[in-house]
Design a protein around this motif. Structure first.
Motif, PDB file in Angstrom:
ATOM      1  N   ASP A 269      -7.219  -4.362   5.589  1.00 38.81           N
ATOM      2  CA  ASP A 269      -7.681  -3.825   4.309  1.00 38.81           C
ATOM      3  C   ASP A 269      -6.493  -3.270   3.552  1.00 38.81           C
ATOM      4  O   ASP A 269      -5.592  -2.665   4.136  1.00 38.81           O
ATOM      5  CB  ASP A 269      -8.707  -2.701   4.513  1.00 38.81           C
ATOM      6  N   GLY A 270      -6.505  -3.497   2.250  1.00 38.99           N
ATOM      7  CA  GLY A 270      -5.481  -2.930   1.382  1.00 38.99           C
ATOM      8  C   GLY A 270      -6.148  -2.019   0.366  1.00 38.99           C
ATOM      9  O   GLY A 270      -7.292  -2.243  -0.029  1.00 38.99           O
ATOM     10  N   THR A 271      -5.441  -0.989  -0.036  1.00 34.97           N
ATOM     11  CA  THR A 271      -6.007  -0.058  -1.013  1.00 34.97           C
ATOM     12  C   THR A 271      -5.191  -0.099  -2.301  1.00 34.97           C
ATOM     13  O   THR A 271      -4.015  -0.461  -2.304  1.00 34.97           O
ATOM     14  CB  THR A 271      -6.009   1.379  -0.470  1.00 34.97           C
ATOM     15  N   TYR A 272      -5.850   0.260  -3.371  1.00 31.68           N
ATOM     16  CA  TYR A 272      -5.211   0.347  -4.672  1.00 31.68           C
ATOM     17  C   TYR A 272      -5.986   1.349  -5.521  1.00 31.68           C
ATOM     18  O   TYR A 272      -7.134   1.675  -5.217  1.00 31.68           O
ATOM     19  CB  TYR A 272      -5.145  -1.020  -5.355  1.00 31.68           C
ATOM     20  N   THR A 273      -5.349   1.820  -6.559  1.00 31.34           N
ATOM     21  CA  THR A 273      -5.988   2.805  -7.436  1.00 31.34           C
ATOM     22  C   THR A 273      -6.448   2.130  -8.716  1.00 31.34           C
ATOM     23  O   THR A 273      -5.664   1.459  -9.393  1.00 31.34           O
ATOM     24  CB  THR A 273      -5.003   3.939  -7.773  1.00 31.34           C
ATOM     25  N   SER A 274      -7.717   2.303  -9.020  1.00 31.96           N
ATOM     26  CA  SER A 274      -8.287   1.790 -10.272  1.00 31.96           C
ATOM     27  C   SER A 274      -8.658   2.992 -11.140  1.00 31.96           C
ATOM     28  O   SER A 274      -8.563   4.135 -10.685  1.00 31.96           O
ATOM     29  CB  SER A 274      -9.528   0.948  -9.966  1.00 31.96           C
TER      30      SER A 274
ATOM     31  N   GLU B  57      -9.660   2.240  -4.345  1.00 29.94           N
ATOM     32  CA  GLU B  57     -10.488   1.077  -4.008  1.00 29.94           C
ATOM     33  C   GLU B  57      -9.892   0.382  -2.790  1.00 29.94           C
ATOM     34  O   GLU B  57      -8.699   0.505  -2.515  1.00 29.94           O
ATOM     35  CB  GLU B  57     -10.539   0.088  -5.178  1.00 29.94           C
ATOM     36  N   THR B  58     -10.721  -0.381  -2.088  1.00 29.96           N
ATOM     37  CA  THR B  58     -10.292  -1.120  -0.899  1.00 29.96           C
ATOM     38  C   THR B  58     -10.714  -2.578  -1.036  1.00 29.96           C
ATOM     39  O   THR B  58     -11.816  -2.871  -1.510  1.00 29.96           O
ATOM     40  CB  THR B  58     -10.943  -0.522   0.363  1.00 29.96           C
TER      41      THR B  58
ATOM     42  N   THR C 161     -15.532  -2.643 -10.341  1.00 30.87           N
ATOM     43  CA  THR C 161     -14.747  -3.044  -9.183  1.00 30.87           C
ATOM     44  C   THR C 161     -15.349  -4.295  -8.554  1.00 30.87           C
ATOM     45  O   THR C 161     -14.624  -5.213  -8.173  1.00 30.87           O
ATOM     46  CB  THR C 161     -14.690  -1.904  -8.152  1.00 30.87           C
ATOM     47  N   LYS C 162     -16.674  -4.351  -8.468  1.00 29.83           N
ATOM     48  CA  LYS C 162     -17.348  -5.517  -7.911  1.00 29.83           C
ATOM     49  C   LYS C 162     -17.012  -6.766  -8.728  1.00 29.83           C
ATOM     50  O   LYS C 162     -16.701  -7.824  -8.167  1.00 29.83           O
ATOM     51  CB  LYS C 162     -18.858  -5.300  -7.893  1.00 29.83           C
ATOM     52  N   LYS C 163     -17.019  -6.636 -10.039  1.00 25.97           N
ATOM     53  CA  LYS C 163     -16.713  -7.758 -10.923  1.00 25.97           C
ATOM     54  C   LYS C 163     -15.279  -8.244 -10.697  1.00 25.97           C
ATOM     55  O   LYS C 163     -15.042  -9.433 -10.477  1.00 25.97           O
ATOM     56  CB  LYS C 163     -16.893  -7.345 -12.384  1.00 25.97           C
ATOM     57  N   PHE C 164     -14.300  -7.322 -10.744  1.00 29.78           N
ATOM     58  CA  PHE C 164     -12.898  -7.717 -10.624  1.00 29.78           C
ATOM     59  C   PHE C 164     -12.546  -8.220  -9.223  1.00 29.78           C
ATOM     60  O   PHE C 164     -11.813  -9.196  -9.080  1.00 29.78           O
ATOM     61  CB  PHE C 164     -11.970  -6.575 -11.052  1.00 29.78           C
ATOM     62  N   GLN C 165     -13.061  -7.582  -8.193  1.00 23.99           N
ATOM     63  CA  GLN C 165     -12.791  -8.069  -6.843  1.00 23.99           C
ATOM     64  C   GLN C 165     -13.431  -9.437  -6.627  1.00 23.99           C
ATOM     65  O   GLN C 165     -12.862 -10.292  -5.947  1.00 23.99           O
ATOM     66  CB  GLN C 165     -13.272  -7.070  -5.795  1.00 23.99           C
ATOM     67  N   GLY C 166     -14.607  -9.656  -7.206  1.00 27.37           N
ATOM     68  CA  GLY C 166     -15.263 -10.967  -7.106  1.00 27.37           C
ATOM     69  C   GLY C 166     -14.453 -12.058  -7.787  1.00 27.37           C
ATOM     70  O   GLY C 166     -14.292 -13.162  -7.251  1.00 27.37           O
TER      71      GLY C 166
ATOM     72  N   SER D  84      -7.805 -10.210 -12.723  1.00 22.33           N
ATOM     73  CA  SER D  84      -7.782  -8.978 -11.941  1.00 22.33           C
ATOM     74  C   SER D  84      -6.355  -8.680 -11.507  1.00 22.33           C
ATOM     75  O   SER D  84      -5.793  -9.373 -10.666  1.00 22.33           O
ATOM     76  CB  SER D  84      -8.682  -9.134 -10.711  1.00 22.33           C
ATOM     77  N   SER D  85      -5.790  -7.621 -12.087  1.00 17.63           N
ATOM     78  CA  SER D  85      -4.407  -7.287 -11.736  1.00 17.63           C
ATOM     79  C   SER D  85      -4.325  -6.137 -10.733  1.00 17.63           C
ATOM     80  O   SER D  85      -3.408  -6.096  -9.929  1.00 17.63           O
ATOM     81  CB  SER D  85      -3.608  -6.940 -12.994  1.00 17.63           C
ATOM     82  N   LEU D  86      -5.248  -5.220 -10.736  1.00 15.53           N
ATOM     83  CA  LEU D  86      -5.181  -4.081  -9.828  1.00 15.53           C
ATOM     84  C   LEU D  86      -5.514  -4.479  -8.391  1.00 15.53           C
ATOM     85  O   LEU D  86      -4.901  -3.981  -7.446  1.00 15.53           O
ATOM     86  CB  LEU D  86      -6.106  -2.957 -10.302  1.00 15.53           C
ATOM     87  N   THR D  87      -6.457  -5.380  -8.212  1.00 15.85           N
ATOM     88  CA  THR D  87      -6.832  -5.832  -6.874  1.00 15.85           C
ATOM     89  C   THR D  87      -5.630  -6.453  -6.165  1.00 15.85           C
ATOM     90  O   THR D  87      -5.504  -6.369  -4.943  1.00 15.85           O
ATOM     91  CB  THR D  87      -7.994  -6.845  -6.947  1.00 15.85           C
TER      92      THR D  87
END
Length: 176
Positions: free
Chosen positions: A89-94, A99-100, A126-131, A157-160
């Motif tokens: 798992d990787g984490t990032y800040t939105s 977020e993970t 987050t669901k939209k961008f990760q998808g 999606s740039s943050l993911t």
């Protein structure tokens, strides 16, 4: 009539010059053709170590001076990571906070042969961008060397990507 003499001299000097240019171009053409053929005759020598021993480069095989740098790259690259499937798992800040994103990579000869993204959304954005990221990542990384992966933006999606890159670094550690 004095003007016609320099013109005649000029023409006779031009013909040998022209012949020299033609001979020069013909020579360059032959050299270019020979140079273009050279990589194809060397290509099997640089690929042979990587295809021996089930895709692992043989570390004890001698290499000629012309292919030593290519063979060194092949042997270094082929033996860096163990083949298999790894996840992290990787984490990032939105804008919504931390977020993970889950990443599963399958490696074969240091190249990504498959990828699976597990979304861990904390909100609808987050669901939209990760998808979107999950649907577009395979086209960007499958078939590439794991050491060359550095994703910046996938399907809008740039943050993911930050979480993905963090997970890839953890996977590299697991696969050593």
């Amino acid at each position: 009539m004095t003007n016609s003499c320099p013109v005649e001299t000029s023409r006779t000097m031009t013909t040998p010059l022209r012949k020299s240019l033609y001979v020069g171009f013909a020579g360059l053409s032959i050299i270019g053709t020979a140079a273009a053929c050279a990589p194809t005759t060397q290509a099997p020598a640089t690929q042979t170590p990587a295809t021996q021993d089930g895709g692992q480069a043989a570390t004890n095989s001698p290499s000629s001076a012309g292919t030593s740098s290519s063979a060194a790259v092949a042997s270094t690259g082929a033996a860096t990571y163990k083949d298999g499937t790894y996840s992290s798992d990787g984490t990032y800040t939105s804008p919504n906070g931390l977020e993970t994103v889950g990443v599963e990579l399958t490696l074969a000869a240091d190249k990504v042969s498959a990828v699976n993204i597990t979304v861990h959304p904390s909100n609808p954005n987050t669901k939209k961008f990760q998808g979107e990221f999950a649907s577009g990542i395979a086209a960007q990384i499958v078939g590439k060397d794991i050491d060359e992966l550095n994703v910046s933006k996938v399907a809008g999606s740039s943050l993911t990507s930050g979480g993905f890159n963090e997970a890839v670094e953890q996977i590299k550690s697991q696969a050593k």
